[in-house]
Design a protein around this motif. Structure first.
Motif, PDB file in Angstrom:
ATOM      1  N   SER A   1       0.807  -1.226   0.000  1.00 33.45           N
ATOM      2  CA  SER A   1       0.000   0.000   0.000  1.00 33.45           C
ATOM      3  C   SER A   1       0.838   1.274   0.000  1.00 33.45           C
ATOM      4  CB  SER A   1      -0.928   0.025   1.211  1.00 33.45           C
ATOM      5  OG  SER A   1      -1.899  -0.967   1.104  1.00 33.45           O
ATOM      6  N   LEU A   2       1.956   1.240   0.714  1.00 35.84           N
ATOM      7  CA  LEU A   2       2.792   2.444   0.821  1.00 35.84           C
ATOM      8  C   LEU A   2       3.840   2.535  -0.293  1.00 35.84           C
ATOM      9  CD1 LEU A   2       3.399   2.384   4.693  1.00 35.84           C
ATOM     10  CD2 LEU A   2       1.895   3.949   3.429  1.00 35.84           C
ATOM     11  N   ASN A   3       3.974   1.466  -1.068  1.00 38.15           N
ATOM     12  CA  ASN A   3       4.962   1.398  -2.145  1.00 38.15           C
ATOM     13  C   ASN A   3       6.386   1.643  -1.614  1.00 38.15           C
ATOM     14  OD1 ASN A   3       5.773   0.920  -4.778  1.00 38.15           O
ATOM     15  ND2 ASN A   3       5.613   3.082  -5.348  1.00 38.15           N
ATOM     16  N   ILE A   4       6.697   0.943  -0.522  1.00 40.82           N
ATOM     17  CA  ILE A   4       8.012   1.018   0.123  1.00 40.82           C
ATOM     18  C   ILE A   4       8.503  -0.411   0.312  1.00 40.82           C
ATOM     19  CG2 ILE A   4       9.286   1.742   2.189  1.00 40.82           C
ATOM     20  CD1 ILE A   4       6.931   3.660   2.763  1.00 40.82           C
ATOM     21  N   ARG A   5       9.770  -0.634   0.092  1.00 42.10           N
ATOM     22  CA  ARG A   5      10.274  -1.999   0.266  1.00 42.10           C
ATOM     23  C   ARG A   5      10.286  -2.395   1.738  1.00 42.10           C
ATOM     24  NH1 ARG A   5      16.374  -2.400   0.819  1.00 42.10           N
ATOM     25  NH2 ARG A   5      16.957  -0.261   1.317  1.00 42.10           N
ATOM     26  N   SER A   6      10.069  -3.681   1.940  1.00 43.98           N
ATOM     27  CA  SER A   6      10.128  -4.274   3.269  1.00 43.98           C
ATOM     28  C   SER A   6      11.283  -5.258   3.246  1.00 43.98           C
ATOM     29  CB  SER A   6       8.813  -4.996   3.555  1.00 43.98           C
ATOM     30  OG  SER A   6       8.889  -5.714   4.750  1.00 43.98           O
ATOM     31  N   LYS A   7      12.108  -5.244   4.293  1.00 51.38           N
ATOM     32  CA  LYS A   7      13.280  -6.107   4.300  1.00 51.38           C
ATOM     33  C   LYS A   7      13.563  -6.594   5.708  1.00 51.38           C
ATOM     34  CE  LYS A   7      17.909  -6.348   2.445  1.00 51.38           C
ATOM     35  NZ  LYS A   7      19.077  -5.646   2.003  1.00 51.38           N
ATOM     36  N   GLU A   8      14.051  -7.823   5.807  1.00 51.19           N
ATOM     37  CA  GLU A   8      14.452  -8.397   7.088  1.00 51.19           C
ATOM     38  C   GLU A   8      15.889  -7.945   7.377  1.00 51.19           C
ATOM     39  OE1 GLU A   8      13.715 -12.664   7.452  1.00 51.19           O
ATOM     40  OE2 GLU A   8      12.294 -12.459   5.795  1.00 51.19           O
ATOM     41  N   VAL A   9      16.033  -6.926   8.195  1.00 48.52           N
ATOM     42  CA  VAL A   9      17.380  -6.436   8.521  1.00 48.52           C
ATOM     43  C   VAL A   9      17.779  -6.754   9.958  1.00 48.52           C
ATOM     44  CG1 VAL A   9      17.256  -4.589   6.804  1.00 48.52           C
ATOM     45  CG2 VAL A   9      16.667  -4.089   9.163  1.00 48.52           C
ATOM     46  N   LEU A  10      16.802  -7.170  10.767  1.00 51.37           N
ATOM     47  CA  LEU A  10      17.083  -7.527  12.154  1.00 51.37           C
ATOM     48  C   LEU A  10      17.026  -9.036  12.330  1.00 51.37           C
ATOM     49  CD1 LEU A  10      14.853  -4.913  14.009  1.00 51.37           C
ATOM     50  CD2 LEU A  10      17.354  -4.920  13.915  1.00 51.37           C
ATOM     51  N   GLU A  11      17.765  -9.507  13.325  1.00 48.43           N
ATOM     52  CA  GLU A  11      17.670 -10.908  13.703  1.00 48.43           C
ATOM     53  C   GLU A  11      17.515 -11.015  15.204  1.00 48.43           C
ATOM     54  OE1 GLU A  11      21.215 -12.942  12.462  1.00 48.43           O
ATOM     55  OE2 GLU A  11      22.535 -11.584  13.539  1.00 48.43           O
ATOM     56  N   ARG A  12      16.825 -12.068  15.603  1.00 49.57           N
ATOM     57  CA  ARG A  12      16.622 -12.343  17.032  1.00 49.57           C
ATOM     58  C   ARG A  12      17.669 -13.381  17.414  1.00 49.57           C
ATOM     59  NH1 ARG A  12      11.824 -12.257  20.861  1.00 49.57           N
ATOM     60  NH2 ARG A  12      10.807 -11.044  19.259  1.00 49.57           N
ATOM     61  N   ARG A  13      18.587 -12.979  18.289  1.00 47.12           N
ATOM     62  CA  ARG A  13      19.703 -13.853  18.650  1.00 47.12           C
ATOM     63  C   ARG A  13      19.360 -14.840  19.745  1.00 47.12           C
ATOM     64  NH1 ARG A  13      24.225  -9.442  19.712  1.00 47.12           N
ATOM     65  NH2 ARG A  13      22.959  -9.491  21.568  1.00 47.12           N
ATOM     66  N   LYS A  14      18.409 -14.503  20.600  1.00 50.29           N
ATOM     67  CA  LYS A  14      18.064 -15.366  21.727  1.00 50.29           C
ATOM     68  C   LYS A  14      16.604 -15.752  21.658  1.00 50.29           C
ATOM     69  CE  LYS A  14      21.057 -12.895  24.980  1.00 50.29           C
ATOM     70  NZ  LYS A  14      21.026 -12.058  26.184  1.00 50.29           N
ATOM     71  N   PHE A  15      16.315 -16.968  22.100  1.00 49.69           N
ATOM     72  CA  PHE A  15      14.924 -17.404  22.226  1.00 49.69           C
ATOM     73  C   PHE A  15      14.391 -16.829  23.532  1.00 49.69           C
ATOM     74  CE2 PHE A  15      11.422 -20.175  23.298  1.00 49.69           C
ATOM     75  CZ  PHE A  15      10.825 -20.383  22.069  1.00 49.69           C
ATOM     76  N   THR A  16      13.248 -16.189  23.498  1.00 51.40           N
ATOM     77  CA  THR A  16      12.658 -15.606  24.706  1.00 51.40           C
ATOM     78  C   THR A  16      11.265 -16.185  24.917  1.00 51.40           C
ATOM     79  OG1 THR A  16      11.822 -13.734  23.419  1.00 51.40           O
ATOM     80  CG2 THR A  16      13.916 -13.424  24.568  1.00 51.40           C
ATOM     81  N   GLU A  17      10.885 -16.217  26.166  1.00 54.69           N
ATOM     82  CA  GLU A  17       9.536 -16.650  26.504  1.00 54.69           C
ATOM     83  C   GLU A  17       8.537 -15.599  26.043  1.00 54.69           C
ATOM     84  OE1 GLU A  17       9.187 -17.505  30.683  1.00 54.69           O
ATOM     85  OE2 GLU A  17      11.270 -18.135  30.772  1.00 54.69           O
ATOM     86  N   THR A  18       7.284 -16.009  25.960  1.00 49.65           N
ATOM     87  CA  THR A  18       6.238 -15.067  25.600  1.00 49.65           C
ATOM     88  C   THR A  18       6.192 -13.907  26.599  1.00 49.65           C
ATOM     89  OG1 THR A  18       3.901 -14.776  25.114  1.00 49.65           O
ATOM     90  CG2 THR A  18       4.438 -16.372  26.829  1.00 49.65           C
ATOM     91  N   GLN A  19       5.839 -12.733  26.105  1.00 51.21           N
ATOM     92  CA  GLN A  19       5.781 -11.531  26.932  1.00 51.21           C
ATOM     93  C   GLN A  19       4.412 -11.347  27.593  1.00 51.21           C
ATOM     94  OE1 GLN A  19       8.973 -10.207  27.129  1.00 51.21           O
ATOM     95  NE2 GLN A  19       8.810  -8.433  25.803  1.00 51.21           N
TER      96      GLN A  19
END
Length: 171
Positions: A86-104
């Protein structure tokens, strides 16, 4: 953290329609809900908010690889994809989750902040220097997860970070 804007498409209400919708998205294998919510919210931002051209990149809060494998998709990435269209902007995976965390979901604000401390990092080859980023997630309650991600983006050269979620609200 110095966030420019924080926005949400709908208000989260426990045992309400928003909770049912988010549970379908996250736990009942309905990724198309996230994409459609993103598409609709993107249209709303452009048509009613005048937000066209405000961002250079859309970044979704990442899931841990084990959680993503179990679910089959990242609901926040689906939301980002719809916004991107809708916004005509690229979406990219630039972050990574290094640790597994419990639900918040059952944690206090302080516990949430501690739970996501040093969990996220920028992927090795990513350059976000000077970019205006729209950081997206499914729900914001205390903002701990979004804050942790935004701090990583800002520390790695992002010009500004705005936040957008499908829903906002508390317990």
């Amino acid at each position: 953290m110095p966030v420019n804007r924080a926005m949400a498409f709908i208000r989260f209400t426990k045992k309400g329609k928003s909770q049912k919708l988010l549970h379908l998205l996250k736990y009942k294998n309905k990724p198309e809900i996230g994409e459609e919510m993103g598409r609709l919210y993107g249209l709303t931002l452009v048509q009613e908010g005048g937000y066209s051209g405000e961002w250079d990149l859309i970044v979704a809060v990442p899931l841990h690889p084990l959680k993503q494998k179990r679910r089959g998709y990242n609901q926040s990435e689906k939301f980002a994809k719809g916004l991107s269209i809708s916004l005509n902007i690229r979406s990219k995976e630039v972050l990574e989750r290094r640790k597994f965390t419990e639900t918040q979901t059952k944690k206090s604000r302080l516990q949430r902040l501690e739970n996501v401390d040093e969990v996220f990092d920028l992927k090795d080859s990513e350059n976000i220097n000077g970019l205006r980023i729209l950081l997206v997630d499914d729900v914001i309650t205390t903002g701990a997860t979004l804050c942790a991600c935004a701090n990583v983006l800002l520390a790695n050269g992002a010009k500004l970070v705005d936040l957008a979620t499908i829903a906002a609200g508390g317990q």
